[in-house]
Design an enzyme around this catalytic site. Sequence first.
Site, mmCIF file in Angstrom:
data_model
loop_
_atom_site.group_PDB
_atom_site.id
_atom_site.type_symbol
_atom_site.label_atom_id
_atom_site.label_comp_id
_atom_site.label_asym_id
_atom_site.label_seq_id
_atom_site.Cartn_x
_atom_site.Cartn_y
_atom_site.Cartn_z
ATOM 1 N N ASN A 9 0.864 -1.181 0.000
ATOM 2 C CA ASN A 9 0.000 0.000 0.000
ATOM 3 C C ASN A 9 0.899 1.229 0.000
ATOM 4 O OD1 ASN A 9 -1.832 2.029 0.499
ATOM 5 N ND2 ASN A 9 -2.295 1.410 2.602
ATOM 6 N N TRP A 10 1.006 1.858 -1.164
ATOM 7 C CA TRP A 10 1.936 2.993 -1.286
ATOM 8 C C TRP A 10 1.399 4.258 -0.619
ATOM 9 C CZ3 TRP A 10 3.990 2.973 -7.089
ATOM 10 C CH2 TRP A 10 4.648 1.761 -7.320
ATOM 11 N N LYS A 11 0.140 4.258 -0.252
ATOM 12 C CA LYS A 11 -0.503 5.451 0.337
ATOM 13 C C LYS A 11 -0.286 6.662 -0.580
ATOM 14 C CE LYS A 11 0.112 3.395 4.818
ATOM 15 N NZ LYS A 11 0.018 3.557 6.256
ATOM 16 N N HIS A 93 -9.537 0.843 5.157
ATOM 17 C CA HIS A 93 -8.241 1.049 5.813
ATOM 18 C C HIS A 93 -8.454 1.975 7.021
ATOM 19 C CE1 HIS A 93 -4.137 2.387 6.526
ATOM 20 N NE2 HIS A 93 -3.754 1.312 5.866
ATOM 21 N N GLU A 95 -6.846 4.403 8.112
ATOM 22 C CA GLU A 95 -6.678 5.840 7.833
ATOM 23 C C GLU A 95 -7.946 6.418 7.222
ATOM 24 O OE1 GLU A 95 -3.008 5.523 5.630
ATOM 25 O OE2 GLU A 95 -1.959 5.009 7.494
ATOM 26 N N GLU A 162 -5.268 -5.192 10.901
ATOM 27 C CA GLU A 162 -4.279 -4.128 11.053
ATOM 28 C C GLU A 162 -4.552 -3.369 12.343
ATOM 29 O OE1 GLU A 162 -2.413 -2.939 7.108
ATOM 30 O OE2 GLU A 162 -4.231 -1.780 7.276
ATOM 31 N N GLY A 168 2.346 2.180 10.797
ATOM 32 C CA GLY A 168 3.257 3.310 10.614
ATOM 33 C C GLY A 168 3.969 3.736 11.895
ATOM 34 N N SER A 206 3.460 -2.222 10.399
ATOM 35 C CA SER A 206 4.915 -2.182 10.537
ATOM 36 C C SER A 206 5.591 -3.507 10.194
ATOM 37 C CB SER A 206 5.307 -1.716 11.945
ATOM 38 O OG SER A 206 4.812 -0.410 12.182
ATOM 39 N N GLY A 227 2.742 -1.165 4.359
ATOM 40 C CA GLY A 227 2.748 0.253 4.016
ATOM 41 C C GLY A 227 4.154 0.743 3.756
ATOM 42 N N GLY A 228 4.775 1.313 4.774
ATOM 43 C CA GLY A 228 6.096 1.945 4.623
ATOM 44 C C GLY A 228 7.128 1.083 3.913
#
Length: 246
Positions: A9-11, A93, A95, A162, A168, A206, A227-228
Amino acid sequence: MRKKLVVGNWKMNGDLARNAALLEGVCAASGQDVEIVVCPPFPYLAQAHERLVQSGVLLGAQNVAAFADGAFTGETSAAMLKDLGCSWVIVGHSERRALFGESNEVVASKLHRVTEAGLCPILCVGETLEQRESGRAEEVVASQLAGGLADMGSSRCVLAYEPVWAIGTGRTATPVQAQGMHEFIRECVRRRGLDGESVRILYGGSVNPANAAELFACPDIDGALVGGASLEANGFLAICAAAAAS
Ligand code: PEP
């Protein structure tokens, strides 16, 4: 036997040049015994599709409209995502839930749009730290699942656990914590009369090359939503390799 799935997930990160390099790197992961999906921001879906088509790596979107079409300025429908080459869509998600006010009802509508369009949803669930510390983690996750699971029978729906406190933050759930919740989620799926054995449940929060293998070794963890660490090709490839080896 559930095939492992790793979703990047590149956000809201990237640009044409950086994406080109990252896509090149990600394509090197194909051919392993793991399914791989990348979810770039909407404006770059066409760029990603062009590079990924026939690479073995699949394309996903990070969000979708709750409506089929019409006067919804700024929204993107499931049919449009399909047209652009997406086969997967992340729905709910944390977010989106926390920053954009998406309720379980909105998430259920989005999930319905995704399955209606013939795409595969990745339904995200997870509790906040306060909810975990007050002993309500399972109750929260069960209520997030309830609306979404109604649409699951007809689709290849993937679930992603999640924990919000792990996204993150660099703070990963321990394998014991993650496995415990994955087991609970699989039981929720079974209780609804669905095939709990075949549904894939990803862990997200993470995940990195150092912790991926021990998470993938858990019997109910079927891959990761990353993600990251999906923004750096070598790290993402290492996570995919750990999934393939597990
Ligand atoms: C995510 O955004 O779904 C996620 C798990 O992020 P990170 O890996 O950075 O915690």
